[in-house]
Design an enzyme around this catalytic site. Structure first.
Site, PDB file in Angstrom:
ATOM      1  N   LYS A 258       0.754  -1.313  -0.021  1.00  0.00           N
ATOM      2  CA  LYS A 258      -0.028   0.076  -0.067  1.00  0.00           C
ATOM      3  C   LYS A 258       0.888   1.157  -0.049  1.00  0.00           C
ATOM      4  CE  LYS A 258      -4.342  -1.691   0.198  1.00  0.00           C
ATOM      5  NZ  LYS A 258      -5.023  -1.580   1.115  1.00  0.00           N
ATOM      6  N   GLN A 318      -0.964 -12.597  10.720  1.00  0.00           N
ATOM      7  CA  GLN A 318      -1.253 -12.411   8.981  1.00  0.00           C
ATOM      8  C   GLN A 318      -0.045 -12.250   8.108  1.00  0.00           C
ATOM      9  OE1 GLN A 318      -3.483  -9.445  10.508  1.00  0.00           O
ATOM     10  NE2 GLN A 318      -2.000  -7.706   9.768  1.00  0.00           N
ATOM     11  N   ASP A 353      -2.897  -6.370   0.695  1.00  0.00           N
ATOM     12  CA  ASP A 353      -1.429  -6.477   1.057  1.00  0.00           C
ATOM     13  C   ASP A 353      -1.535  -7.605   2.111  1.00  0.00           C
ATOM     14  OD1 ASP A 353      -2.554  -4.691   2.511  1.00  0.00           O
ATOM     15  OD2 ASP A 353      -0.804  -3.577   3.209  1.00  0.00           O
ATOM     16  N   ASP A 388      -2.949  -8.247  17.540  1.00  0.00           N
ATOM     17  CA  ASP A 388      -3.641  -7.611  16.484  1.00  0.00           C
ATOM     18  C   ASP A 388      -4.731  -8.608  16.143  1.00  0.00           C
ATOM     19  OD1 ASP A 388      -3.830  -5.171  14.538  1.00  0.00           O
ATOM     20  OD2 ASP A 388      -3.683  -6.887  13.175  1.00  0.00           O
ATOM     21  N   ASN A 389      -6.243  -7.870  16.166  1.00  0.00           N
ATOM     22  CA  ASN A 389      -7.168  -8.372  15.757  1.00  0.00           C
ATOM     23  C   ASN A 389      -7.568  -9.946  16.244  1.00  0.00           C
ATOM     24  OD1 ASN A 389      -8.211  -6.396  14.422  1.00  0.00           O
ATOM     25  ND2 ASN A 389      -7.379  -6.708  12.533  1.00  0.00           N
ATOM     26  N   GLU A 417      -6.295  -6.560  21.225  1.00  0.00           N
ATOM     27  CA  GLU A 417      -6.764  -5.487  20.327  1.00  0.00           C
ATOM     28  C   GLU A 417      -8.236  -6.053  19.757  1.00  0.00           C
ATOM     29  OE1 GLU A 417      -6.507  -2.998  16.432  1.00  0.00           O
ATOM     30  OE2 GLU A 417      -6.252  -5.136  16.551  1.00  0.00           O
ATOM     31  N   LYS A 527       0.773   4.661   9.499  1.00  0.00           N
ATOM     32  CA  LYS A 527       0.505   3.126   8.994  1.00  0.00           C
ATOM     33  C   LYS A 527       1.285   2.951   7.695  1.00  0.00           C
ATOM     34  CE  LYS A 527      -4.047   2.638   9.479  1.00  0.00           C
ATOM     35  NZ  LYS A 527      -5.101   1.791   9.298  1.00  0.00           N
ATOM     36  N   TYR A 528       1.169   4.052   6.806  1.00  0.00           N
ATOM     37  CA  TYR A 528       1.724   3.747   5.435  1.00  0.00           C
ATOM     38  C   TYR A 528       2.784   4.593   5.178  1.00  0.00           C
ATOM     39  CZ  TYR A 528      -3.065   1.884   5.273  1.00  0.00           C
ATOM     40  OH  TYR A 528      -4.294   1.384   5.647  1.00  0.00           O
TER      41      TYR A 528
END
Length: 660
Positions: A258, A318, A353, A388-389, A417, A527-528
Site C-alpha cells: 500500500k 497474518q 497486501d 492484532d485483531n 486488540e 501506518k503507510y
C-alpha cells in the site's frame, strides 16, 4: 439418584470470583487484595459461618474468615491478598456456628426476663462450646475462655454475672478468629490465575520505530532504526510512560504494498504497512533490515529496561503475499475457487497486501509455529504482546496458545486488540488474555462512560481493560473538533478510570486531522508512511501537552488507588451532565482518590457534586482535606461540594482524600 449427603450438609451458592461457574480461571494480579463472596445458609435459625481457603502455586494454604454483609443477609464476604504469579486455587468452607447460635439465644432469653433455672441447659451448652474452643484456641486466649467457663458454672452468681464474660467482646473476638465449627461443608475448588502486576497496571505509549530517524540535511525524512528509537525512550520515560508498544517490526511485503493514505499503488520509496508482515527477507521471527539487526533490538530492550520501560511487541498473525509461509505452507491460508489466496477484507475496507491465516486446515502445524515465534521473542526479552485483531482467529487457539506460554513463562502478558462485539471481547478475556482494548474511545457522554465503567467493574474477574485514548486507526470525532483541551480531558479519564491506559505517538501534540470528514483515519497516516514530529519546537511553542501527561502519570504513581484493578471504580453524583465524578480506593493502603472531570472542552462547567461518603471510608457528616494533584490546591470537602472547571484551565480535579 445422587446422595443428599454427597451434596453437603449446608448450602453454598453464588461463589465469586468465578468465571462461568469455574469453567475458566478467575483473574487477579500480584499484590491485589482479592474479594471473595458466597451465599451460605441452612435450615432453621441456627447461625452459620464461612471461611475462604486459598492455596498458592506451591500448595501452601491460607484461611480467611468470611463475614455476613448484613445481619439479615446470607451473603458472606472476605478479602485476601495474593502474593505470587501463577495458578492459585480456592474453596469455601461453610459450617454451623454453635457459639453464635448460643449467643443469640441467650441474649434473647435474658432480655425476655428468663431466670438461671430457665437457662440451665443453655448455660451447660455454653460451657461445652467454650471448652471445645479452648482446646484449639491460642495460648493467649485460653485464660479468657477459662474465666468465661468458670463464670458460667458459678451457681452463686447472678445470671447476668454468669453470662457477662461469655457474652463480652473478648470472647467474641476469640471465637471470631478461632471459631468452633460443626457440620463443615466444602465447596468445589476453583482456579484463580494471578498475573504479574503489569497485566492490569501500566502507562502505554505506542511508537513506530521507523519514524524516529529525523530529517537529513536536505529536510527529507530518514527511516528510523532501533538505535534512534532507543534515543527516543528518554522523552517517553520523562512523560512517565512505562510500556512502549511497537507495531510489527518485521520485513514488510512488497507484493500489493500500500502507498500513502492507503492508496492501492505504492510509489518508489513508500514504506508500506508494517501489518503486511513478511517478505523474501523473512517473516515473524525476523526484523526489518532498515530497523537494524536482532542484536540491535536486544540492545534497545536492554536500554528500555534501564529506563524502567518494558517493550511490548505486536503479534499480528497474518501475512503479506510474499511471506515465506505462503510458499512453504499454502495450507495455512484459504484458497478461493479460482486458485488464488484470499486477502483480508472488512467491508468496505480491503487489505490486498494481507493474507489471513486459516487455522483449520493444519492446526497442529500452525499452532506449533506460532508458539515457536512467540517463544523466540520471549527469548529476546519481550514479555508483553499486543495481539492484532484476535477476534478474527479461533478462541480455542488463543486459549491453547496463552496457557501453553504461561505454563513456561507465567510473567508473559497478552493484550487483546479486540474492538468487536462484547461477547467476543469478554470471551477472549475469559480464555486467558491478560488485558483488552475497550470501547472507551467511543464513550464520550457521562451516561455512556458510567455505563461503560460499571460494565468493566462487573467483568473484573476476567478482563483487565486498557483505555487507549487513540490508535493509528482511531481518531474519534471528539478529538478532531474538541481542541487540545479535549485531549487533556480524554487523557484524564483514561489514566484515572483504569489501571492501564495508553496513547499513540503524536497525541501529546494534539494531532487531529482526519483523512476526510466522517472518517476516523488520520490524514497522512503513519501506518503507510514515515512521520517526523518536531517535539522540541512544539514544546518551546507550548503546543505540547507532554507536561500534562507527565502530571497524570505522576499522580498515578503517587496513588495505589489509581494503579490497581478496576474493581474499585465507583461513580458519584453530579448535577451537570457535562461533569463526571468517580472515586477509586485501595484497601491495602487506605488510599482514596476522587476524580471530577469536565466533558466539555469549550466552556466552563459548574456543578454540585454529591459524594457517597461510605464508599470513601467516611461517615456521611465527615469533612476531609481534598488535595488536587493537578493544581496543588487544597479544599475543605464533605458530602456536597460546589465545583467549577474552567475551559481554559485544568479540565479536572484529581483529589487525594486526606483524612484528619
Amino acid at each position: 439418584m445422587r446422595s443428599a449427603i454427597a451434596e453437603g450438609r449446608l448450602a453454598i451458592t453464588d461463589i465469586t470470583p468465578t468465571v462461568e461457574c469455574g469453567r475458566f480461571p478467575a483473574r487477579a494480579i500480584v499484590g491485589e487484595i482479592v474479594p471473595f463472596a458466597a451465599t451460605v445458609f441452612r435450615e432453621g435459625h441456627d447461625a452459620v459461618g464461612a471461611t475462604v481457603v486459598l492455596e498458592d502455586p506451591s500448595g501452601t494454604q491460607y484461611s480467611t474468615r468470611m463475614h455476613r454483609t448484613a445481619l439479615t443477609s446470607d451473603r458472606h464476604i472476605a478479602s485476601a491478598p495474593v502474593s505470587q504469579t501463577g495458578m492459585w486455587r480456592f474453596h469455601i468452607e461453610a459450617w454451623s456456628d454453635p457459639f453464635s447460635t448460643w449467643e443469640h439465644a441467650v441474649i434473647a432469653k435474658v432480655e425476655a426476663g428468663q431466670t438461671a433455672a430457665d437457662l440451665a441447659n443453655d448455660l451447660a451448652a455454653g460451657v461445652a462450646i467454650l471448652q471445645t474452643a479452648a482446646r484449639t484456641a491460642p495460648e493467649s486466649a485460653r485464660a479468657i475462655l477459662t474465666a468465661a467457663i468458670t463464670s458460667l458454672q458459678d451457681r452463686d452468681a447472678t445470671l447476668l454475672d454468669r453470662v457477662s464474660i461469655a457474652l463480652g467482646g473478648e470472647v467474641a473476638e476469640i471465637l471470631d478468629a478461632s471459631p468452633v465449627r460443626e457440620l463443615v461443608t466444602t465447596s468445589p475448588s476453583y482456579e484463580l490465575w494471578v498475573d504479574p502486576r503489569r497485566a492490569a497496571v501500566g502507562s502505554w505509549y505506542e511508537l513506530f520505530p521507523r519514524s524516529t530517524g529525523g530529517l537529513d540535511g536536505a529536510g527529507r525524512q530518514v527511516h528510523g532504526t532501533f538505535a534512534s528509537a532507543s534515543k527516543d525512550l528518554l522523552r517517553i520515560a520523562t512523560m512517565g510512560f512505562d510500556v512502549v508498544y511497537f507495531p510489527p517490526i518485521h520485513p514488510i511485503g512488497e507484493i500489493n504494498r500500500k502507498g500513502r493514505n492507503n492508496s492501492l499503488v505504492a510509489e518508489p520509496g513508500d514504506v508500506g504497512s508494517p501489518w503486511a508482515v513478511g517478505s523474501r527477507l523473512g517473516g515473524h521471527d525476523a526484523v526489518h533490515p532498515d530497523l537494524g539487526t536482532i542484536d540491535d533490538f536486544d540492545r534497545l530492550v536492554a536500554e528500555a529496561d534501564r529506563r524502567g520501560i518494558e517493550i511490548a511487541l505486536d503479534l499480528a498473525l497474518q501475512c503479506a503475499p510474499d511471506h515465506p509461509w505462503v510458499k512453504a505452507h499454502p495450507e495455512w491460508f484459504t484458497t478461493l475457487a479460482d486458485g488464488t489466496i484470499a486477502f483480508a477484507e472488512n467491508p468496505p475496507k480491503k487489505y490486498q497486501d494481507i493474507y489471513p491465516l486459516n487455522f483449520d486446515n493444519d492446526p497442529e502445524g500452525l499452532y506449533a509455529e506460532v508458539l515457536r515465534v512467540v517463544t523466540f521473542w520471549i527469548e529476546h526479552g519481550v514479555h508483553i504482546f499486543r495481539v492484532d485483531n484476535p477476534h478474527t482467529k479461533p478462541v480455542n487457539f488463543w486459549q491453547w496458545l496463552i496457557w501453553e506460554v504461561k505454563r513456561e513463562h507465567p510473567d508473559v502478558i497478552f493484550l487483546a486488540e479486540a474492538f468487536t462485539r462484547p461477547s467476543m471481547m469478554k470471551g477472549l478475556g475469559r480464555r486467558g488474555f491478560s488485558q483488552s482494548y475497550t470501547y472507551f474511545t467511543w464513550r464520550t457522554a457521562k451516561w455512556e462512560l458510567e455505563e461503560f465503567g460499571e460494565d468493566l467493574v462487573e467483568s473484573a474477574d476476567y478482563l483487565n481493560p486498557n483505555l487507549f485514548v487513540n490508535t493509528p486507526d482511531i481518531l474519534h470525532e471528539s478529538l478532531q473538533y474538541g481542541g487540545l483541551q479535549m485531549f487533556r480531558i480524554r487523557a484524564v479519564l483514561a489514566s484515572t478510570m483504569s489501571g492501564s491506559w495508553g496513547v499513540y505517538s503524536g497525541y501529546e501534540l494534539g494531532e487531529h486531522v482526519a483523512v476526510r470528514p466522517g472518517s476516523e483515519e488520520y490524514l497522512d497516516s503513519e501506518k503507510y508512511q514515515l512521520r517526523h514530529r518536531d517535539w522540541n519546537t512544539a514544546a518551546a511553542e507550548r503546543r505540547s501537552i507532554a507536561p500534562f501527561l507527565r502530571q497524570l502519570n505522576e499522580a498515578r504513581r503517587a496513588h495505589p488507588a489509581l494503579e490497581s484493578s478496576i474493581r474499585n471504580l465507583v461513580f458519584h453524583h453530579s448535577d451537570n451532565e457535562n461533569v463526571i465524578v468517580y472515586s477509586r480506593s485501595d484497601e491495602a493502603t487506605g488510599d482514596t482518590v476522587i476524580v471530577v472531570c469536565s466533558l466539555d472542552s469549550h466552556h466552563t462547567a459548574q456543578t454540585t457534586i454529591r459524594l457517597t461518603m461510605p464508599e470513601l471510608g467516611l461517615g456521611w457528616d465527615d469533612r476531609f482535606s481534598a488535595y488536587d494533584e493537578l493544581s496543588g490546591e487544597t479544599y475543605d470537602w464533605g458530602e456536597q461540594n460546589f465545583v467549577e472547571l474552567r475551559g481554559d484551565a485544568n479540565p479536572a480535579h484529581i483529589i487525594a482524600v486526606r483524612r484528619s
